[in-house]
Motif scaffolding. Structure first.
Motif, PDB file in Angstrom:
ATOM      1  N   LEU A 357       0.824  -1.208   0.000  1.00 16.70           N
ATOM      2  CA  LEU A 357       0.000   0.000   0.000  1.00 16.70           C
ATOM      3  C   LEU A 357       0.858   1.257   0.000  1.00 16.70           C
ATOM      4  N   GLN A 358       1.991   1.204   0.705  1.00 15.30           N
ATOM      5  CA  GLN A 358       2.908   2.347   0.741  1.00 15.30           C
ATOM      6  C   GLN A 358       3.467   2.631  -0.653  1.00 15.30           C
ATOM      7  N   ALA A 359       3.891   1.582  -1.363  1.00 15.53           N
ATOM      8  CA  ALA A 359       4.446   1.772  -2.700  1.00 15.53           C
ATOM      9  C   ALA A 359       3.375   2.284  -3.665  1.00 15.53           C
ATOM     10  N   ILE A 360       2.180   1.727  -3.571  1.00 16.72           N
ATOM     11  CA  ILE A 360       1.091   2.181  -4.440  1.00 16.72           C
ATOM     12  C   ILE A 360       0.763   3.643  -4.159  1.00 16.72           C
ATOM     13  N   ALA A 361       0.712   3.999  -2.879  1.00 18.58           N
ATOM     14  CA  ALA A 361       0.398   5.381  -2.516  1.00 18.58           C
ATOM     15  C   ALA A 361       1.458   6.350  -3.027  1.00 18.58           C
ATOM     16  N   ALA A 362       2.715   5.912  -3.047  1.00 17.76           N
ATOM     17  CA  ALA A 362       3.781   6.785  -3.554  1.00 17.76           C
ATOM     18  C   ALA A 362       3.579   7.097  -5.029  1.00 17.76           C
ATOM     19  N   VAL A 363       3.144   6.098  -5.788  1.00 18.39           N
ATOM     20  CA  VAL A 363       2.944   6.304  -7.232  1.00 18.39           C
ATOM     21  C   VAL A 363       1.675   7.092  -7.492  1.00 18.39           C
ATOM     22  N   GLU A 364       0.587   6.732  -6.820  1.00 14.78           N
ATOM     23  CA  GLU A 364      -0.684   7.398  -7.066  1.00 14.78           C
ATOM     24  C   GLU A 364      -0.751   8.783  -6.437  1.00 14.78           C
ATOM     25  N   GLY A 365       0.143   9.050  -5.479  1.00 21.65           N
ATOM     26  CA  GLY A 365       0.143  10.345  -4.807  1.00 21.65           C
ATOM     27  C   GLY A 365       1.095  11.328  -5.450  1.00 21.65           C
ATOM     28  N   PRO A 366       2.288  11.530  -4.866  1.00 23.99           N
ATOM     29  CA  PRO A 366       3.175  12.597  -5.346  1.00 23.99           C
ATOM     30  C   PRO A 366       3.607  12.438  -6.801  1.00 23.99           C
ATOM     31  N   LEU A 367       3.751  11.214  -7.291  1.00 24.43           N
ATOM     32  CA  LEU A 367       4.235  11.036  -8.662  1.00 24.43           C
ATOM     33  C   LEU A 367       3.123  11.277  -9.683  1.00 24.43           C
TER      34      LEU A 367
END
Length: 416
Positions: A357-367
């Protein structure tokens, strides 16, 4: 310049495929394949699985043998090495990593839970790859001293190159209240099932080879099925046939935590791929609003990139910590200490799931929120990664996080 998100793929000589590769060798080989996997992504999605020549690279390079016991020509490498390889493959193409990873991983279950004569037959020719689904989509009937299997199983990732299928079946004729308790964990050779041409229409992971398979009177010997064994929670109290046979702690552990770590490794690798795609835009595009400057010099883009990198690297660190602890629990069990418990397995799975979930959130969020609409063309690498991660987020393992929080609490608190 090389990507700052991970080391660039090595350009030096590759070790001979005929030598016995180490985990580091295979991680390096996986990284060396990255440009090819990126180049082939669209083709892989159209085919719905990776090409035959990539399959041969995996065979010749030793990738499929990573978790196969040594007595059958396998490498029996620590699961942490397997996770590292999956991160690198997914850094190139998540669909390829998923198709490979979810088939090669099940050597661990066969090598752990089945008796010697079954392993001799299943692993005997040195070729083993098995798609696997825990949901019992098949009905098993006792017939001619073995089992007859009928039914269709969906989402059998890795089926195109699988030599076997490892699944669960409900036993025909049992009272309904006993069916779940007495499910079969079974192995079925490729000759006993048919792969359907029904994959590729989902949003993402189009290259994962997640086809359905159909059993229509498939037959397996009686000892190819373990009655009353649920693959999502295998009790290893008292040891395993695999450890007794191989003397290797790798085959003394539980199975659901490694499965969740497999998904996590692919998710982390896809996160690094998204970070690379973001970096490419950082180095080649300018800001949209005044002052119009290269994105590479803009402090806001530095912050978004840094946040993405920090979150994905944190997810990777949690993954590797889980893999290390899993190995320690296997060794403790093999040494006769307290056996690897259900609570420990659920906890490791929960940590790996949080890392996903952390990795997914990094892509869907700031990136995603700052990369710009011009990068989100249908065939663009960043768009493909977003689609793949959307499928990961919708996977049954991921969406089960809420009930599994309750399971973890119940196990920790000593409740039923």
């Amino acid at each position: 310049m090389p990507s700052a998100s991970r080391a660039t793929a090595p350009s030096g000589p590759t070790a001979s495929a005929h030598a016995t590769p180490t985990g580091d060798d295979l991680v390096r080989r996986a990284a060396e394949m990255r440009p090819l996997l990126i180049e082939r992504q669209a083709e892989t999605e159209r085919r719905t699985y990776y090409a035959e020549d990539v399959h041969e690279m995996f065979r010749e390079g030793g990738f499929y043998r990573m978790l196969i016991p040594r007595r059958y020509g396998g490498l029996a490498l620590p699961f942490a090495d397997y996770a590292r390889v999956l991160v690198e493959l997914a850094h190139g193409c998540a669909g390829t990593a998923w198709c490979f990873g979810l088939a090669a991983a099940h050597a661990l279950q066969v090598g752990s839970y089945f008796e010697k004569h079954v392993q001799d037959e299943v692993f005997g020719d040195g070729e083993f790859r098995a798609a696997s689904v825990a949901a019992p989509g098949v009905v098993a009937r006792r017939e001619d001293g073995g089992w007859r299997l009928d039914g269709t199983v969906g989402y059998c990732s890795g089926a195109p190159y699988s030599t076997h299928f490892v699944g669960q079946a409900l036993v025909h004729g049992l009272p309904k209240e006993e069916q779940a308790r007495r499910m079969l964990l079974y192995i079925a050779p490729r000759s006993e099932w048919t792969m359907l041409d029904d994959w590729g229409g989902d949003l993402g992971l189009k290259g994962s080879g997640s086809h359905s398979i159909r059993f229509d009177g498939g037959r397996i010997p009686a000892d190819y099925a373990l009655e009353g064994v649920d693959m999502i929670s295998v009790d290893v109290d008292g040891g395993t046939p695999g450890y007794a046979l191989h003397g290797d702690a790798l085959y003394s552990g539980r199975s659901m935590a490694p499965f969740t770590m497999t998904l996590c490794a692919i998710t982390v690798g896809a996160g690094y791929a998204a970070l690379d795609a973001f970096e490419e835009e950082l180095r080649t595009r300018r800001t949209a609003l005044p002052p119009i400057v290269p994105r590479l010099t803009d402090p806001d883009y530095h912050r978004w990139y840094g946040e993405g990198l920090a979150k994905i690297a944190t997810a990777e660190a949690a993954l590797m910590r889980c893999a290390t602890e899993h190995h320690a629990l296997c060794e403790r069990t093999a040494a006769g200490g307290p056996p690897y418990s259900a609570e420990e397995e659920v906890r490791l799975g929960a940590i790996a799931r949080e890392a996903m979930l952390q990795a997914i959130a990094a892509v869907e969020g700031p990136l995603r929120q700052s990369v710009g609409a011009g990068v989100l063309d249908d065939g663009a690498r960043f768009t493909r990664i977003l689609r793949d991660l959307a499928m990961v987020a919708a996977h049954r393992n991921t969406v089960m996080r809420e009930p599994l929080y309750r399971v973890l609490a119940g196990l920790r608190l000593g409740l039923a």
